[in-house]
Design a protein around this motif. Structure first.
Motif, PDB file in Angstrom:
ATOM      1  N   ASP A 349       4.664   5.784   8.789  1.00  0.00           N
ATOM      2  CA  ASP A 349       3.803   5.469   7.384  1.00  0.00           C
ATOM      3  C   ASP A 349       4.465   4.212   6.967  1.00  0.00           C
ATOM      4  OD1 ASP A 349       3.046   6.229   4.387  1.00  0.00           O
ATOM      5  OD2 ASP A 349       2.292   7.790   5.748  1.00  0.00           O
ATOM      6  N   ASP A 350       3.729   3.742   5.680  1.00  0.00           N
ATOM      7  CA  ASP A 350       4.137   2.690   5.096  1.00  0.00           C
ATOM      8  C   ASP A 350       5.660   1.994   5.287  1.00  0.00           C
ATOM      9  OD1 ASP A 350       3.765   0.575   3.270  1.00  0.00           O
ATOM     10  OD2 ASP A 350       3.184   1.681   1.519  1.00  0.00           O
ATOM     11  N   TRP A 394       0.203   3.786   9.674  1.00  0.00           N
ATOM     12  CA  TRP A 394      -0.298   3.733   8.417  1.00  0.00           C
ATOM     13  C   TRP A 394      -0.671   2.307   8.343  1.00  0.00           C
ATOM     14  CZ3 TRP A 394       0.734   0.585   4.303  1.00  0.00           C
ATOM     15  CH2 TRP A 394       0.148   1.055   2.989  1.00  0.00           C
ATOM     16  N   LYS A 459      -3.844   6.061   9.926  1.00  0.00           N
ATOM     17  CA  LYS A 459      -3.838   6.537   8.445  1.00  0.00           C
ATOM     18  C   LYS A 459      -4.304   5.442   7.596  1.00  0.00           C
ATOM     19  CE  LYS A 459      -1.164   8.921   4.910  1.00  0.00           C
ATOM     20  NZ  LYS A 459       0.044   9.369   4.410  1.00  0.00           N
ATOM     21  N   ASP A 461      -5.371   3.906   4.445  1.00  0.00           N
ATOM     22  CA  ASP A 461      -4.936   4.344   3.064  1.00  0.00           C
ATOM     23  C   ASP A 461      -5.936   3.380   1.893  1.00  0.00           C
ATOM     24  OD1 ASP A 461      -3.705   5.365   0.863  1.00  0.00           O
ATOM     25  OD2 ASP A 461      -1.786   5.318   1.884  1.00  0.00           O
ATOM     26  N   ASN A 463      -5.076   2.412  -1.920  1.00  0.00           N
ATOM     27  CA  ASN A 463      -4.089   2.961  -2.946  1.00  0.00           C
ATOM     28  C   ASN A 463      -4.312   2.401  -4.301  1.00  0.00           C
ATOM     29  OD1 ASN A 463      -2.344   4.938  -1.968  1.00  0.00           O
ATOM     30  ND2 ASN A 463      -1.450   3.408  -0.734  1.00  0.00           N
ATOM     31  N   TRP A 523      -6.631  13.109   3.856  1.00  0.00           N
ATOM     32  CA  TRP A 523      -5.153  13.702   3.059  1.00  0.00           C
ATOM     33  C   TRP A 523      -5.818  13.908   1.863  1.00  0.00           C
ATOM     34  CZ3 TRP A 523      -1.328  15.477   4.228  1.00  0.00           C
ATOM     35  CH2 TRP A 523       0.002  15.427   3.389  1.00  0.00           C
ATOM     36  N   ASP A 526      -1.308  13.867  -2.336  1.00  0.00           N
ATOM     37  CA  ASP A 526      -0.153  13.219  -2.157  1.00  0.00           C
ATOM     38  C   ASP A 526       0.913  14.521  -2.523  1.00  0.00           C
ATOM     39  OD1 ASP A 526      -0.436  11.040  -1.037  1.00  0.00           O
ATOM     40  OD2 ASP A 526       0.039   9.749  -2.604  1.00  0.00           O
TER      41      ASP A 526
HETATM   42  C1  GLA Z   1      -0.238   6.629  -0.329  1.00  0.00           C
HETATM   43  C2  GLA Z   1      -0.290   7.817   0.272  1.00  0.00           C
HETATM   44  C3  GLA Z   1       0.952   8.396   0.915  1.00  0.00           C
HETATM   45  C4  GLA Z   1       1.778   7.303   1.547  1.00  0.00           C
HETATM   46  C5  GLA Z   1       1.963   6.120   0.697  1.00  0.00           C
HETATM   47  C6  GLA Z   1       2.700   5.035   1.329  1.00  0.00           C
HETATM   48  O1  GLA Z   1       0.449   6.834  -1.467  1.00  0.00           O
HETATM   49  O2  GLA Z   1      -1.185   8.749  -0.268  1.00  0.00           O
HETATM   50  O3  GLA Z   1       0.790   9.593   1.741  1.00  0.00           O
HETATM   51  O4  GLA Z   1       0.919   6.991   2.933  1.00  0.00           O
HETATM   52  O5  GLA Z   1       0.620   5.903   0.284  1.00  0.00           O
HETATM   53  O6  GLA Z   1       2.686   3.794   0.424  1.00  0.00           O
END
Ligand code: GLA
Length: 732
Positions: A349-350, A394, A459, A461, A463, A523, A526
């Motif tokens: 992930d991030d 990610w 993934k 994203d 945000n 997704w 969170d």
């Molecule tokens: C978002 C996603 C999380 C994660 C973060 C990473 O909030 O919904 O699942 O991947 O970013 O920064």
């Protein structure tokens, strides 16, 4: 004093009428056009006989003229027109290049009907405008799609174009609206119909956490499993507007469209402006009927898995285990533990790129951070693959941190109209996707990433909300952004057809059908709090099949709610979707690890069944029991998930009535997870459900009198399995 209306107005000539119909196996949609005007939907509901006299049907809906009104009732057409004196919200608001409103009076030009498709073409001769509405039904499916297009010469400014407008039933007392916020998406809110407009609008450049763009209207008496319900979803991934309106004469309309305004640069390839697509169905069988219709639509017509019907692999996602603190050895250790538990894909992930120590920097610099990955991502991928897992990554391509090489090299790519302060969101800014150079750059960066590494899943994203999306001349960029995003994903998928994509936007802020046409998973939220997730997943079930809903086992103490929940519950809730793990696996006790391993095995044994079955949402029992059930097409076997969410009110549980079974067959039912029985909640339960041979009952009895389950503490999920006697359920 105003003159009195004549008590018996002179009858005029009978207006001429043309009618059409579109049928699915379970519904009929009938259209009528009066005197060559734009048609409207005059019937939407259970199938009508093929011999139905549609003209008589349309005439049965003719409304009396009330005193004090115009001499003709304005039609609720596919695009209610201001120019035809429609008293409610019009379906089209258009201006010419000088900003003057163009009120239309469309006339029907042609109707093209083929198998499962009907197209209405209309023209406003005075204004030189054309309007097109197209309805499509895929063979054997219940969900219809419809879209509208408006075209015209010269400069035009489009402020509003509704997708073809649907009438809503006048006997429904209320509708289900979707509400939420970050980490609490998919709230179902019952809203009473009232005179006037109920408006939901996202001006955030994405649907948003607070409004999944959909509406459900249950007719009186509709329940989770019975009665008539209508469902409509708007498949657009930018901002949307939903209008539910009750007119002074009681008629009700539903409009969905884009929230942005558009100009000539937003025309599509054939010169028109499009409305966006509604996906809609009428169903018997209540909310479950709708769920089955929409789930089948998503399965067969939207999501295109690269390896269908490949089983949905168990994910391990490192986000809630390490956040931004990436250390190669720790990640390898987590991968080892995940593999040992049965995970099949490791998702980085991030935090892996640029100098991403926190959320304030590096978005846009899609190269591995040499401090954590001195030799790039290769060694981690090799390690993960050595364990037998696939690798996922990610990315957040549409965004940029001002603290990044990308922003320094291309400050003009940051979406920020000159002279305006763009408020950062999570410390970041958005890229101006309307610029072709930006899209070209993103394609190259992602293509390079995917070409130089073995990555099976992204993934994707998003945000932050998109605000101030306009250019130096003040023109709205919102439409172009979303189109550019779609084109980018489509192009990447064409180049890398084996790569799956998950749509994420701080959880569930962008999981509409527009994304699902180009993604494989969403997704949902969170929140990894299993109690919250259970509720959200139950609600999302109306529009999303379980295999596309990412659903992870979170940490013992949930990071977004602070709740401490038992592993058995967390794991059982996760396996009702596309299962994954998202916790620091080093926190697991041996007992928890065993429980988790067992749940993963159960998921693997049953995913082929769960991801193809018909889903039922059962009628809840008070506030304490909520249940869903999956039945195979032949009605041979089922799995039932029943959650206890509150302390039971009574000393014994209320029987839970099942659904979707063959009333005439006998089913052997057993509890699959008797180990979660708590002796402090149930002292003794001498039920055949707990025995190896199980309880044998007819489908009729299971659906009519139901099953008594053991009493449980809150946060318990019972899993029951039923097989028609003599039949076998295929394992995954
Ligand atoms: C978002 C996603 C999380 C994660 C973060 C990473 O909030 O919904 O699942 O991947 O970013 O920064």
């Amino acid at each position: 004093m105003a003159p009195q209306a004549a008590p018996h107005p002179e009858p005029g000539p009978m207006p001429s009428l043309q009618c059409w119909r579109l049928d699915t196996p379970g519904q009929t949609l009938a259209f009528a056009s009066w005197d060559g005007r734009l048609p409207g939907v005059v019937y939407w509901g259970a199938p009508l006989p093929s011999t139905e006299d549609l003209e008589a049907l349309a005439r049965s809906q003719v409304r009396p003229l009330a005193p004090g009104t115009l001499d003709q009732v304005a039609e609720l057409s596919l695009c209610p027109e201001e120019g035809r004196a429609f008293p409610g919200q019009p379906g089209l608001r258009l201006r010419d290049g000088r900003g003057r409103p163009l009120a239309t009076q469309f006339e029907l030009d042609a109707v093209e009907a083929e198998d499962g498709t009907i197209r209405f073409l209309a023209r406003d001769r005075h204004r030189s405008l054309r309007y097109r509405a197209c309805f499509e039904a895929a063979p054997g499916e219940e969900v219809l799609r419809a879209r509208a297009v408006v075209e015209g010469a010269g400069d035009l400014i489009l402020d509003w174009l509704a997708a073809p407008v649907l009438p809503l039933p006048q006997d429904a007392a209320d509708f289900i609206d979707y509400v939420g916020r970050w980490s609490r998406e998919f709230g179902e809110e019952r809203v009473g119909f009232a005179r006037g407009v109920h408006l939901r609008e996202s001006r955030r450049g994405r649907p948003g956490h607070d409004h999944f763009p959909a509406l459900v209207v249950p007719r009186p008496g509709a329940t989770a499993t019975q009665g008539t319900a209508y469902g409509v979803h708007f498949g657009w991934s930018g901002g949307h507007r939903m209008i539910v309106e009750e007119l002074p004469d009681g008629r009700r309309q539903l409009q969905f469209g884009l929230s942005c305004s558009r100009d000539d640069r937003d025309r599509n390839e054939d010169g028109g402006f499009e409305s966006g697509v509604i996906h809609f169905a009428h169903a018997e069988g209540g909310l479950s009927g709708l769920a089955q219709a929409f789930q089948s639509h998503v399965r067969r017509h939207l999501v295109r898995l690269p390896d269908a019907p490949a089983p949905r692999p168990v994910h391990f996602n490192c986000w809630e285990a390490v956040y931004f603190d990436h250390d190669l050895e720790v990640l390898k250790d987590l991968a080892n533990r995940a593999a040992d538990l049965g995970a099949e894909r490791f998702v980085l992930d991030d935090g892996w790129f640029g100098k991403r120590d926190d959320a304030t920097s590096s978005l846009g610099d899609w190269r591995a951070d040499p401090r954590s990955y001195p030799q790039g991502l290769g060694p981690l991928i090799d390690h993960v693959e050595g364990l037998g897992l696939g690798f996922g990554l990610w990315v957040e391509p549409e965004m940029v941190s001002l603290e990044s090489d990308l922003a320094r090299a291309h400050p003009d790519w940051v979406l920020a109209p000159e002279g305006y302060a763009q408020i950062p969101g999570r410390g970041q800014q958005a890229l101006d996707l309307a610029k072709p150079a930006v899209i070209e750059h993103l394609f190259e960066a992602l293509d390079a990433l995917l070409s130089s590494h073995r990555i099976g899943y992204l993934k994707w994203d998003h945000n932050r909300d998109i605000t101030l999306a306009f250019d130096a001349e003040g023109r709205d960029l919102a439409y172009r952004r979303t189109r550019a995003l779609y084109a980018l994903i489509d192009r990447l998928r064409a180049r890398h057809p084996q790569v799956e994509i998950e749509s994420c936007a701080s959880g569930g802020a962008r999981l509409d059908y527009g994304m699902l046409q180009r993604c494989d998973r969403v997704w949902l939220s969170d929140s990894n709090d299993a109690r919250e997730r259970w509720r959200m997943q139950m609600a999302a079930m109306t529009f999303l099949p379980p295999e596309v809903v990412g659903s992870h086992v979170g940490p013992r103490r949930c990071h977004s709610s602070g709740r401490v929940l038992p592993m058995a519950f967390r794991a059982a809730v996760a396996l009702t979707g596309h299962m994954g793990l998202e916790l620091d696996l080093r926190e697991l006790s041996d007992v928890e690890a065993d429980e988790l391993r067992r749940a993963i095995d159960f998921y693997k044994d049953n995913r082929a069944f769960l991801h193809a079955a018909r889903e039922y949402r059962l009628e809840p029992v008070g506030e304490e029991t909520s249940a869903r059930m999956s039945v195979d097409d032949a009605g041979d076997c089922f799995l039932l998930f029943a959650a206890t969410l509150a302390v039971p009110r009574a000393e014994a549980s209320v029987p839970l009535r099942l659904a979707g079974l063959d009333p005439a067959r006998r089913y052997r039912v057993r509890l699959c997870n008797p180990e979660v029985l708590q002796s402090a909640a149930t002292r003794h339960f001498p039920s055949p459900l707990l025995t190896g041979s199980g309880l044998s009952l007819s489908g009729a009895a299971l659906m009519q009198s139901g099953l008594v389950l053991p009493l449980a503490f809150p946060d318990t999920l019972w899993i029951l399995e039923g097989r028609a006697v003599g039949e076998r359920r295929g394992a995954g």
